[in-house]
Design a protein around this motif. Structure first.
Motif, mmCIF file in Angstrom:
data_model
loop_
_atom_site.group_PDB
_atom_site.id
_atom_site.type_symbol
_atom_site.label_atom_id
_atom_site.label_comp_id
_atom_site.label_asym_id
_atom_site.label_seq_id
_atom_site.Cartn_x
_atom_site.Cartn_y
_atom_site.Cartn_z
ATOM 1 N N GLY A 1 0.823 -1.209 0.000
ATOM 2 C CA GLY A 1 0.000 0.000 0.000
ATOM 3 C C GLY A 1 0.857 1.260 0.000
ATOM 4 N N GLU A 2 0.260 2.360 0.428
ATOM 5 C CA GLU A 2 1.003 3.623 0.410
ATOM 6 C C GLU A 2 1.967 3.666 1.587
ATOM 7 N N CYS A 3 3.138 3.134 1.379
ATOM 8 C CA CYS A 3 4.144 3.142 2.446
ATOM 9 C C CYS A 3 5.526 2.964 1.827
ATOM 10 N N GLY A 4 6.414 3.881 2.121
ATOM 11 C CA GLY A 4 7.750 3.877 1.510
ATOM 12 C C GLY A 4 8.619 2.736 1.996
ATOM 13 N N HIS A 5 8.802 2.658 3.327
ATOM 14 C CA HIS A 5 9.754 1.651 3.807
ATOM 15 C C HIS A 5 9.201 0.245 3.621
ATOM 16 N N ALA A 6 7.866 0.103 3.667
ATOM 17 C CA ALA A 6 7.280 -1.225 3.437
ATOM 18 C C ALA A 6 7.609 -1.678 2.019
ATOM 19 N N THR A 7 7.577 -0.719 1.094
ATOM 20 C CA THR A 7 7.875 -1.045 -0.299
ATOM 21 C C THR A 7 9.338 -1.428 -0.463
ATOM 22 N N ARG A 8 10.210 -0.561 0.082
ATOM 23 C CA ARG A 8 11.639 -0.854 -0.092
ATOM 24 C C ARG A 8 12.011 -2.176 0.563
ATOM 25 N N SER A 9 11.449 -2.448 1.745
ATOM 26 C CA SER A 9 11.818 -3.720 2.370
ATOM 27 C C SER A 9 11.234 -4.900 1.593
ATOM 28 N N ALA A 10 10.043 -4.724 1.013
ATOM 29 C CA ALA A 10 9.482 -5.830 0.213
ATOM 30 C C ALA A 10 10.344 -6.103 -1.025
ATOM 31 N N TRP A 11 10.987 -5.055 -1.530
ATOM 32 C CA TRP A 11 11.908 -5.257 -2.664
ATOM 33 C C TRP A 11 13.103 -6.128 -2.281
ATOM 34 N N PHE A 12 13.319 -6.309 -0.973
ATOM 35 C CA PHE A 12 14.391 -7.196 -0.518
ATOM 36 C C PHE A 12 13.956 -8.664 -0.519
ATOM 37 N N GLY A 13 12.748 -8.952 -0.994
ATOM 38 C CA GLY A 13 12.257 -10.338 -1.018
ATOM 39 C C GLY A 13 13.259 -11.306 -1.634
ATOM 40 N N PRO A 14 13.699 -11.062 -2.884
ATOM 41 C CA PRO A 14 14.656 -11.984 -3.499
ATOM 42 C C PRO A 14 15.985 -12.049 -2.744
ATOM 43 N N THR A 15 16.361 -10.947 -2.080
ATOM 44 C CA THR A 15 17.611 -10.955 -1.323
ATOM 45 C C THR A 15 17.575 -12.035 -0.251
ATOM 46 N N PHE A 16 16.482 -12.086 0.484
ATOM 47 C CA PHE A 16 16.429 -13.041 1.589
ATOM 48 C C PHE A 16 15.857 -14.393 1.182
ATOM 49 N N CYS A 17 14.990 -14.405 0.163
ATOM 50 C CA CYS A 17 14.286 -15.648 -0.167
ATOM 51 C C CYS A 17 14.715 -16.252 -1.500
ATOM 52 N N GLY A 18 15.598 -15.582 -2.232
ATOM 53 C CA GLY A 18 16.023 -16.121 -3.520
ATOM 54 C C GLY A 18 15.147 -15.640 -4.660
ATOM 55 N N SER A 19 15.551 -16.014 -5.878
ATOM 56 C CA SER A 19 14.948 -15.405 -7.062
ATOM 57 C C SER A 19 13.502 -15.847 -7.295
ATOM 58 N N ASP A 20 13.044 -16.922 -6.605
ATOM 59 C CA ASP A 20 11.652 -17.318 -6.834
ATOM 60 C C ASP A 20 10.685 -16.639 -5.853
ATOM 61 N N ALA A 21 11.186 -15.664 -5.096
ATOM 62 C CA ALA A 21 10.288 -14.902 -4.213
ATOM 63 C C ALA A 21 9.271 -14.149 -5.067
ATOM 64 N N PRO A 22 8.028 -14.018 -4.596
ATOM 65 C CA PRO A 22 7.044 -13.275 -5.398
ATOM 66 C C PRO A 22 7.491 -11.822 -5.573
ATOM 67 N N PRO A 23 7.354 -11.271 -6.760
ATOM 68 C CA PRO A 23 7.759 -9.883 -6.972
ATOM 69 C C PRO A 23 6.896 -8.928 -6.154
ATOM 70 N N ALA A 24 7.467 -7.806 -5.757
ATOM 71 C CA ALA A 24 6.721 -6.827 -4.966
ATOM 72 C C ALA A 24 6.513 -5.564 -5.780
ATOM 73 N N ILE A 25 5.279 -5.072 -5.801
ATOM 74 C CA ILE A 25 5.050 -3.787 -6.448
ATOM 75 C C ILE A 25 4.289 -2.866 -5.489
ATOM 76 N N ASN A 26 4.460 -1.586 -5.727
ATOM 77 C CA ASN A 26 3.766 -0.592 -4.920
ATOM 78 C C ASN A 26 2.440 -0.248 -5.592
ATOM 79 N N PHE A 27 1.443 0.086 -4.779
ATOM 80 C CA PHE A 27 0.110 0.375 -5.311
ATOM 81 C C PHE A 27 0.139 1.505 -6.353
ATOM 82 N N LEU A 28 1.056 2.468 -6.162
ATOM 83 C CA LEU A 28 1.141 3.575 -7.127
ATOM 84 C C LEU A 28 1.450 3.062 -8.527
ATOM 85 N N GLN A 29 2.294 2.037 -8.581
ATOM 86 C CA GLN A 29 2.678 1.505 -9.892
ATOM 87 C C GLN A 29 1.469 0.870 -10.574
#
Lengths: 233, 472
Positions: free
Chosen positions: B281-309
């Motif tokens: 949703g509308e949240c900056g740090h939530a978005t940036r941390s969700a972008w770290f999904g592949p970092t911690f979970c590997g390349s098959d982590a679900p992609p993260a997008i922000n509602f604005l996009q």
């Protein structure tokens, strides 16, 4: 004196140059090696190379960065340009190197070389003065930050006096010795101090990006290493 | 035994004062982190190349106001680089053997504990560093190491504990309360907009699983209704999961270990619901941390997008019908650092705002160079440092807002919104309204075509069979 100059130009110079080349090569290779390792281990390898490259290029040719802190920025850029150009394009240096290398390249006209040498010395002194007078830089500066620009300026000032011996307060031979030895000192200091940015600068934007690229499960791996994996929050 | 008083500008838990032998534990954690993450490379390069030129100082909104030596980004980073140099480089070890004086002490840990929480990790200074040093990375790492010796603001750790070991989210909203909130918002749609819009809960197989800052369910009904309205009129396939409905990740602000656990919890909820993507949703740090999904979970982590996009893409396709009226007040946009600093989300919100506002003005500087709201890096959650946040850290932001003459400041970030409201209150800008982007959009969405579609479906119910919007 002549024997001393020969020593400075011969063994001392070869040692300094070798020390610099090997030292910087070590930094560079270790950085490349470690960067490759980070990328290999990273969970997220989708690295914005284009953005990294653009940022790197912008700071290698920082013309659009001059609008902030104008005086300091301009002084710094001019200083860097002068100290890069003069040693490489000086007729005297080219002649000396051509004897060893067997090839040569076009030299700066004498007047331009003189002017740029003076610019290098003046901007080095200006940088030190600005460092001491601007609040933020004064608060940050270590002793080496004041000394290094002056040490770098030394071969330029002495070189100018070697070219213009009538202005020199000491004998030509002594000035030549000072010139060669101060240049040797700069070479030795290159890998040991922040002067290594001369070679390492193009890597830093990438390194800053790679710092965020951790291996999969890196957080829990730290927890296990510290025996905290089942500790409460 | 420690002689340090262990008092900080922020509240801490008792254990912060009880932990013993902190220097040794700090170094032990430092060694483990260097081995298992990727910080060694930048630390090595930064500690070698830092030229102390002070360009970062003149771009730091805190130093610009305080002029204090400790607020120069490069000086702050040097605190940790000195520890690195002394204990993790050959040169530092050698110097120590030759009688070098630097030693990590309890007092030094407290100094770091104080100074690294005088930085919002907004990373504005990175762009002004000729060498390219990322001081935000150093602040991030320093706080991580400090957390391993229990130096953590109470506000951050209490919320994280609630999220990972308590009710399951930082606002301690139980699932049944979440469901009632969603039902309440559905009623609001009927009452205020005369339209039936669902906030789908626990729908399996939806494209997006939705994670707003959970506080939106308590504080920002208009933002959520804007989100739901966009999904309804565009026919988006989404769901809220009762297993986890909180995008907040304070791990980003103090501990990679916590950050990983929170991200994995998010990913687990997407997998439980057989969803495809994380929708923040509308949240900056939530978005940036969700972008770290592949970092911690590997390349098959679900992609993260922000509602604005999502909203931007749909608006550009013409899938969001708008009323003829526009927002008449003067509107400006505050770029949340975690969306804009890296240049990832800067144009989408602007194009949406230009489409719906009659008088949109930019604040200067903006986009990647924008000033932080002053509450980044988790500082906004620390209520006891409000005056620091709003009068020192937020001073430049207040000046920026005042210069635009805007009546409405839009910021698609829960943290920025709370901080900006306080900045305005404390800086004589009480008339300025702080809102989310979807709040404004909601006011100008034309529900006519959507109502007509619903009516047609009710007449011919079979056409609704393929919809994924009905709960199982």
């Amino acid at each position: 004196m002549e024997a001393l100059i020969e020593w400075a130009r011969g063994p001392a110079f070869i040692f300094s140059l070798t020390f610099m080349v090997l030292g910087l090569a070590r930094h560079l290779l270790l950085t490349l090696w470690e960067s490759a390792r980070v990328i290999r281990r990273a969970g997220d390898r989708d690295i914005p190379y284009k953005q990294v490259f653009q940022a790197t290029a912008k700071w290698l040719f920082p013309l659009d960065k001059l609008r902030h802190e104008v005086v300091f920025s301009v002084t710094s850029v001019v200083f860097h340009a002068a100290i890069l150009v003069v040693p490489v394009l000086l007729a005297g240096h080219i002649k000396l190197l051509a004897a060893t290398l067997g090839f040569s390249w076009p030299a700066l006209p004498g007047v331009a070389a003189d002017a740029l040498t003076i610019v290098a010395v003046v901007t080095a002194i200006a940088i030190v003065i600005q460092r001491g007078t601007a609040r933020a830089t004064r608060q940050l500066s270590r002793i080496q930050d004041y000394l290094l620009p002056l040490i770098v300026a030394l071969p330029f000032a002495s070189g100018f006096l070697v070219m213009h011996p009538t202005w020199s307060p000491v004998s030509f031979e002594l000035m030549l010795f000072v010139h060669v030895m101060s240049a040797n000192l700069v070479l030795v200091l290159m890998p040991l101090t922040k002067l290594s940015h001369a070679v390492m600068l193009p890597s830093v934007q990438l390194v800053s990006e790679l710092g965020w690229r951790w291996p999969v499960d890196s957080g829990s791996a730290v927890g296990v290493a510290l025996g905290k994996e089942s500790d409460p929050v | 035994m420690s002689t340090a008083p262990r008092t900080y500008s922020y509240y801490v838990e008792d254990r912060t004062r009880e932990t013993t032998d902190r220097p040794a534990k700090f170094l032990e954690a430092f060694a483990a982190v260097l081995e298992h993450s990727s910080y060694a490379l930048p630390l090595d390069i930064f500690s070698r190349l830092s030229t102390k030129c002070s360009r970062c100082a003149v771009t730091c909104q805190l130093y610009e106001v305080t002029g204090e030596e400790r607020d120069i980004p490069c000086k702050r980073s040097e605190l940790l680089l000195a520890v690195y140099r002394r204990y993790f480089t050959y040169g530092g070890n050698l110097r120590a053997r030759l009688g070098g004086s630097f030693e990590l002490t309890d007092e030094y840990i407290d100094l770091m504990g104080e100074n690294y929480y005088r930085c919002t990790a907004c990373r504005r200074c990175k762009a002004s560093c000729p060498v390219g040093i990322d001081h935000g990375l150093i602040t991030h790492l320093a706080r991580y190491l400090l957390s391993e010796v229990d130096v953590i603001p109470k506000a951050l750790v209490v919320s994280t504990r609630e999220q990972l070991e308590g009710i399951g989210n930082t606002s301690a909203i139980p699932p049944n309360a979440l469901v009632s909130t969603c039902e309440f918002l559905e009623e609001e749609f009927e009452d205020d907009y005369n339209v039936q819009i669902k906030l789908p809960v626990d729908v399996e197989g939806a494209e997006f699983v939705f994670f707003p800052a959970v506080s939106d369910y308590l504080l920002e009904p208009d933002t959520l209704m804007g989100n739901a309205a966009v999904m309804a009129v565009t026919g988006g396939s989404w769901t809220i999961g009762t297993g986890n409905y909180d995008g907040i990740n304070y791990g980003l602000f103090y501990s990679d270990r916590m950050m990983e656990r929170i991200i994995k919890k998010e990913v687990a909820e997407v997998r439980r619901l057989k969803g495809e993507k994380v929708l923040i949703g509308e949240c900056g740090h939530a978005t940036r941390s969700a972008w770290f999904g592949p970092t911690f979970c590997g390349s098959d982590a679900p992609p993260a997008i922000n509602f604005l996009q999502y909203t931007h893409a749909q608006l550009m396709k013409g899938n969001i019908p708008l009323l003829d009226k526009k927002i008449e007040e003067r509107v400006t946009y505050h770029d949340p650092c975690n969306l804009a600093r890296s240049g990832r989300i800067t144009e989408e919100p602007r194009e949406i705002l230009k489409a719906i506002c009659a008088d949109f003005v930019e604040m200067t500087p903006n986009r990647t160079e924008n000033y932080c709201c002053g509450g980044g890096g988790g500082l906004v959650s620390i209520d006891e440092i409000r005056s620091f946040r709003t009068t020192l850290m937020g001073k430049r932001k207040a000046d920026q807002i005042r210069a635009t003459g805007a009546q409405i400041v839009v910021s698609p970030c829960a943290n920025c919104k709370k901080q900006l409201a306080e900045v305005c209150e404390d800086n004589d800008l009480g008339d300025v309204q702080i809102v989310g982007l979807h709040d404004l959009l909601l006011k100008v969405i034309d529900f006519g075509p959507y109502r007509a579609k619903l009516a047609a479906e009710q007449e011919c119910p079979l056409s609704n069979l393929g919809s994924t919007e009905e709960p199982d």
